[in-house]
Design a protein around this motif. Structure first.
Motif, PDB file in Angstrom:
ATOM      1  N   VAL A 123      24.912 -13.553 -33.586  1.00 49.62           N
ATOM      2  CA  VAL A 123      24.824 -12.555 -32.526  1.00 49.62           C
ATOM      3  C   VAL A 123      23.444 -12.566 -31.881  1.00 49.62           C
ATOM      4  O   VAL A 123      23.312 -12.590 -30.654  1.00 49.62           O
ATOM      5  CB  VAL A 123      25.158 -11.156 -33.091  1.00 49.62           C
ATOM      6  CG1 VAL A 123      24.865 -10.066 -32.069  1.00 49.62           C
ATOM      7  CG2 VAL A 123      26.627 -11.088 -33.523  1.00 49.62           C
ATOM      8  N   TYR A 126      22.924 -15.656 -29.717  1.00 50.61           N
ATOM      9  CA  TYR A 126      23.570 -15.499 -28.411  1.00 50.61           C
ATOM     10  C   TYR A 126      22.700 -14.665 -27.476  1.00 50.61           C
ATOM     11  O   TYR A 126      22.479 -15.036 -26.300  1.00 50.61           O
ATOM     12  CB  TYR A 126      24.935 -14.853 -28.603  1.00 50.61           C
ATOM     13  CG  TYR A 126      25.585 -14.383 -27.324  1.00 50.61           C
ATOM     14  CD1 TYR A 126      26.065 -15.277 -26.376  1.00 50.61           C
ATOM     15  CD2 TYR A 126      25.719 -13.017 -27.068  1.00 50.61           C
ATOM     16  CE1 TYR A 126      26.660 -14.835 -25.197  1.00 50.61           C
ATOM     17  CE2 TYR A 126      26.308 -12.569 -25.897  1.00 50.61           C
ATOM     18  CZ  TYR A 126      26.777 -13.472 -24.961  1.00 50.61           C
ATOM     19  OH  TYR A 126      27.361 -13.028 -23.799  1.00 50.61           O
ATOM     20  N   LEU A 183      35.405  -5.291 -30.371  1.00 51.47           N
ATOM     21  CA  LEU A 183      34.092  -5.920 -30.500  1.00 51.47           C
ATOM     22  C   LEU A 183      33.067  -4.970 -31.106  1.00 51.47           C
ATOM     23  O   LEU A 183      32.295  -5.357 -31.989  1.00 51.47           O
ATOM     24  CB  LEU A 183      33.599  -6.427 -29.141  1.00 51.47           C
ATOM     25  CG  LEU A 183      34.024  -7.834 -28.733  1.00 51.47           C
ATOM     26  CD1 LEU A 183      33.528  -8.147 -27.328  1.00 51.47           C
ATOM     27  CD2 LEU A 183      33.478  -8.877 -29.716  1.00 51.47           C
ATOM     28  N   ALA A 219      26.364 -13.949 -39.591  1.00 50.51           N
ATOM     29  CA  ALA A 219      26.955 -13.382 -38.377  1.00 50.51           C
ATOM     30  C   ALA A 219      25.899 -12.692 -37.526  1.00 50.51           C
ATOM     31  O   ALA A 219      25.920 -12.786 -36.288  1.00 50.51           O
ATOM     32  CB  ALA A 219      28.063 -12.399 -38.749  1.00 50.51           C
ATOM     33  N   GLY A 220      24.960 -12.019 -38.184  1.00 44.91           N
ATOM     34  CA  GLY A 220      23.875 -11.373 -37.447  1.00 44.91           C
ATOM     35  C   GLY A 220      23.042 -12.367 -36.665  1.00 44.91           C
ATOM     36  O   GLY A 220      22.677 -12.127 -35.508  1.00 44.91           O
ATOM     37  N   LEU A 265      30.826  -5.302 -34.466  1.00 46.66           N
ATOM     38  CA  LEU A 265      29.369  -5.359 -34.377  1.00 46.66           C
ATOM     39  C   LEU A 265      28.678  -4.188 -35.060  1.00 46.66           C
ATOM     40  O   LEU A 265      27.489  -4.277 -35.394  1.00 46.66           O
ATOM     41  CB  LEU A 265      28.933  -5.423 -32.911  1.00 46.66           C
ATOM     42  CG  LEU A 265      29.282  -6.718 -32.173  1.00 46.66           C
ATOM     43  CD1 LEU A 265      28.957  -6.590 -30.691  1.00 46.66           C
ATOM     44  CD2 LEU A 265      28.548  -7.916 -32.774  1.00 46.66           C
ATOM     45  N   LEU A 300      21.091  -5.949 -29.094  1.00 48.03           N
ATOM     46  CA  LEU A 300      22.327  -5.607 -29.797  1.00 48.03           C
ATOM     47  C   LEU A 300      22.669  -4.133 -29.605  1.00 48.03           C
ATOM     48  O   LEU A 300      23.833  -3.782 -29.359  1.00 48.03           O
ATOM     49  CB  LEU A 300      22.195  -5.933 -31.289  1.00 48.03           C
ATOM     50  CG  LEU A 300      23.384  -5.550 -32.180  1.00 48.03           C
ATOM     51  CD1 LEU A 300      24.687  -6.142 -31.657  1.00 48.03           C
ATOM     52  CD2 LEU A 300      23.128  -5.975 -33.618  1.00 48.03           C
ATOM     53  N   PHE A 322      34.253 -12.812 -29.745  1.00 43.73           N
ATOM     54  CA  PHE A 322      32.805 -12.972 -29.567  1.00 43.73           C
ATOM     55  C   PHE A 322      32.477 -14.439 -29.340  1.00 43.73           C
ATOM     56  O   PHE A 322      31.584 -14.769 -28.552  1.00 43.73           O
ATOM     57  CB  PHE A 322      32.037 -12.444 -30.776  1.00 43.73           C
ATOM     58  CG  PHE A 322      30.556 -12.349 -30.544  1.00 43.73           C
ATOM     59  CD1 PHE A 322      30.019 -11.254 -29.892  1.00 43.73           C
ATOM     60  CD2 PHE A 322      29.708 -13.374 -30.936  1.00 43.73           C
ATOM     61  CE1 PHE A 322      28.656 -11.175 -29.634  1.00 43.73           C
ATOM     62  CE2 PHE A 322      28.348 -13.309 -30.690  1.00 43.73           C
ATOM     63  CZ  PHE A 322      27.816 -12.196 -30.035  1.00 43.73           C
ATOM     64  N   CYS A 324      26.047  -2.823 -27.703  1.00 41.65           N
ATOM     65  CA  CYS A 324      27.020  -1.943 -28.362  1.00 41.65           C
ATOM     66  C   CYS A 324      27.237  -0.669 -27.555  1.00 41.65           C
ATOM     67  O   CYS A 324      28.373  -0.179 -27.451  1.00 41.65           O
ATOM     68  CB  CYS A 324      26.549  -1.599 -29.775  1.00 41.65           C
ATOM     69  SG  CYS A 324      26.726  -2.945 -30.967  1.00 41.65           S
TER      70      CYS A 324
END
Length: 598
Positions: free
Chosen positions: A533, A536, A391, A529-530, A395, A365, A469, A369
């Protein structure tokens, strides 16, 4: 005593095998000449600095802390800190990711981020001295006048001067609209700043020649609330026109906080009495510059917990392999010993795997970012810049809150692996727990990050950024949807991706009728949501690992990556089901409770 080995192999995997950062960076003109060998060489040397220079100061610095002289207001940092900082500056590390126009090396943000992960693993409290400077540097680089940039950025880039963010005050916490610090205009265009600030990390120290404070204050005619806040440069020493240091400014340390953790960083109470300052940006528009600092700091705080998660895992793993206690439930494994190493026990492995998974997901992550920021500010395609900016804005609260919450889970789990020894100071584990705890609080508590994510970044544009996303997930599902070996990684994120649309719409509708519904759901929502992410990213990591194994690569690194991904999806990712249920429980059970608090 704890140990630390920089995780260079995993960093290289994330950058070169999953994200293909060199190919991405070559599309950005200022990084067109970058190559993998340069990136790897810089991080290898950075790892040596982290592990050999500042890591040995971590426990001793925690024990010694900082010392304030009440007469002179001078702060002395622990033994070795000043010398380590000199080595840092002489090695050019302060300039790593800074603009060449001001003496920086101009290396990609992802390199600087990986370097700072290692610094945070080695010694979070020390790292905060140069780390805070980056936020102030970015604010001046974005909003400072050419004269301000020429005056301050060269010295901040070199590390000769450090920087701080002087934002909050005793009575207002994160509600900066309640601020009282005053700025009186002077005939020469400067301002006299008077007021008190608290919780100023690295606010006073003996490691650099000057400290450049960026201070929020109010003009005499400022409107009330957050719309009446301006931003000012208030240096510890005034700077002459030729760049030399002038008189001592009216800003000093009135006290040091006695804290649970990060004890070797000077968390200062800052007093200003007619301190001379210059305005950054426009009157009453200080929040614009502040948010540049804060967003940089929020990603940095996530990186702090990532670093502590990694070092805690490394030490817990080494201990679990060495410590013998009881026998395996399936029979003795170390038959030549009176007991088995505790790593044979399922729950010990669960704790270790939790920390490992949160470290590896967090590293992905943070790198992702950093690449979005590069594209937002440097990509030639306007649409790419816009999409990347949206995005990374979405994030950022996840990187801050999810990584620090995970760091709390991971450092506690790793301390638990040590049993009673984890509670004892010399093993170093309890310090990782204590140091990490502040990361959930400062730069906007994790609840504030959750409200920002759900209220502003998701519902604020009707889920448009979340859908962007979602397209990344959809692309991966399309690529691997028929690959049976990937189904255990693809199916969970495909299902959760579909659920998120309905989940978000439902929370948004309830929030429209009653805003407390957003407040009640936000923390759980961010954690869902974390996991989306992280899911993914773990699917992408598993994709690379499976391809390498299929090609005949026998490096055990790839099998370990697959096993970690399987653990994550089996044991951590399912938390999302409970979180969605508790989020849907609504605000009534929280707000209709006056009798409880009577």
């Amino acid at each position: 005593m704890p140990t630390y080995t920089p995780p260079l192999r995993d960093m290289q995997f994330v950058m070169h095998e999953v994200l293909k950062v060199v190919d991405e960076l070559k599309q950005i003109p200022k990084h067109a000449e970058i190559d993998a060998d340069t990136i790897n060489a810089v991080l290898e040397e950075g790892g040596k600095f982290a592990s050999e220079v500042i890591f040995p100061l971590n426990i001793s610095g925690d024990a010694e802390g900082c010392t304030l002289d009440p007469k002179t207001h001078a702060v002395t940092t622990p033994k070795g800190f000043k010398e380590a900082y000199k080595t840092y500056v002489e090695g050019g590390w302060a300039a790593l990711g800074c603009d060449p126009e001001f003496g920086g090396q101009g290396l990609p943000l992802v390199v600087n981020g990986m370097f700072y992960e290692m610094l945070n693993s080695a010694n979070q409290a020390w790292t905060m001295y140069p780390g805070l400077t980056h936020g102030a540097y970015h604010a001046l680089h974005t909003h400072g006048t050419p004269e301000q940039q020429q005056t301050y950025l060269h010295k901040m880039t070199s590390g000769e001067w450090t920087g701080t963010m002087c934002l909050t005050e005793p009575h207002c916490g994160t509600d900066l609209g309640l601020m009282r610090t005053k700025a009186e205009p002077q005939a020469d265009g400067t301002y006299k700043i008077t007021g008190n600030k608290i919780f100023i990390s690295a606010g006073e120290h003996d490691m650099a020649d000057n400290i450049i404070h960026l201070v929020l204050a109010r003009l005499p005619d400022a409107p009330p609330g957050i719309k009446g806040v301006s931003l000012f440069i208030v240096p510890k020493f005034n700077v002459n026109k030729d760049g030399s240091l002038g008189s001592r400014n009216g800003i000093y340390c009135g006290g040091l906080e006695h804290k649970m953790g990060i004890k070797s960083n000077a968390t200062a109470q800052i007093v200003m009495e007619d301190a001379i300052g210059t305005m950054v940006g426009q009157p009453n528009k200080g929040m614009q510059g502040m948010f540049v600092m804060m967003n940089s700091a929020r990603l940095g705080v996530g990186n702090q917990s990532l670093g502590l998660t990694e070092v805690a895992f490394q030490n817990a793993l080494a201990y679990a392999k060495d410590r013998i206690q009881m026998r395996s439930l399936t029979g003795p494994k170390a038959k030549d010993k009176p007991a088995d190493p505790i790593i044979v026990h399922p729950d010990v492995r669960k704790m270790l795997l939790t920390a490992k998974a949160y470290a590896e997901g967090g590293r992905m992550l943070q790198a992702f970012c950093a690449m979005l920021l590069e594209k937002e500010h440097g990509h030639p395609d306007e649409k790419v810049r816009k999409d990347s900016g949206e995005l990374v804005a979405m994030l950022t609260p996840i990187a801050k809150a999810f990584l620090t919450d995970n760091g709390h889970v991971a450092t506690n789990a790793c301390m638990q692996v040590f049993g009673g020894h984890g509670f004892i100071k010399e093993w170093g584990m309890e310090q990782f727990v204590r140091d990490n705890r502040i990361n959930l609080i400062y730069e906007g508590t994790n609840t504030i990050q959750s409200l920002d994510l759900l209220g502003r970044k998701i519902l604020g544009n009707n889920g448009a950024t979340l859908k962007k996303f979602g397209k990344l997930i959809g692309k991966l599902v399309e690529e691997e949807g028929t690959n049976e070996k990937m189904s255990e990684f693809i199916t969970p994120i495909a299902v959760l991706g579909e659920q998120m649309t309905k989940f978000t719409t439902e929370i948004g509708f309830k929030g429209f009728q009653n805003p407390d519904e957003v407040g009640a759901a936000a923390v759980d929502y961010l954690r869902v949501a974390g996991h989306l992410v992280f899911g993914y990213f773990f699917a992408r990591m598993a994709q690379v690992a499976l391809r390498e194994i299929a090609s005949g690569n026998a490096d055990p690194f790839y099998l370990a990556k697959l096993q970690t991904a399987r653990f994550y999806f089996a044991k951590l990712f399912p938390e999302t089901a409970t979180l969605m249920r508790t989020a849907r429980a609504g605000s009534k059970v929280l707000m209709d409770t006056d009798a409880v608090f009577a």
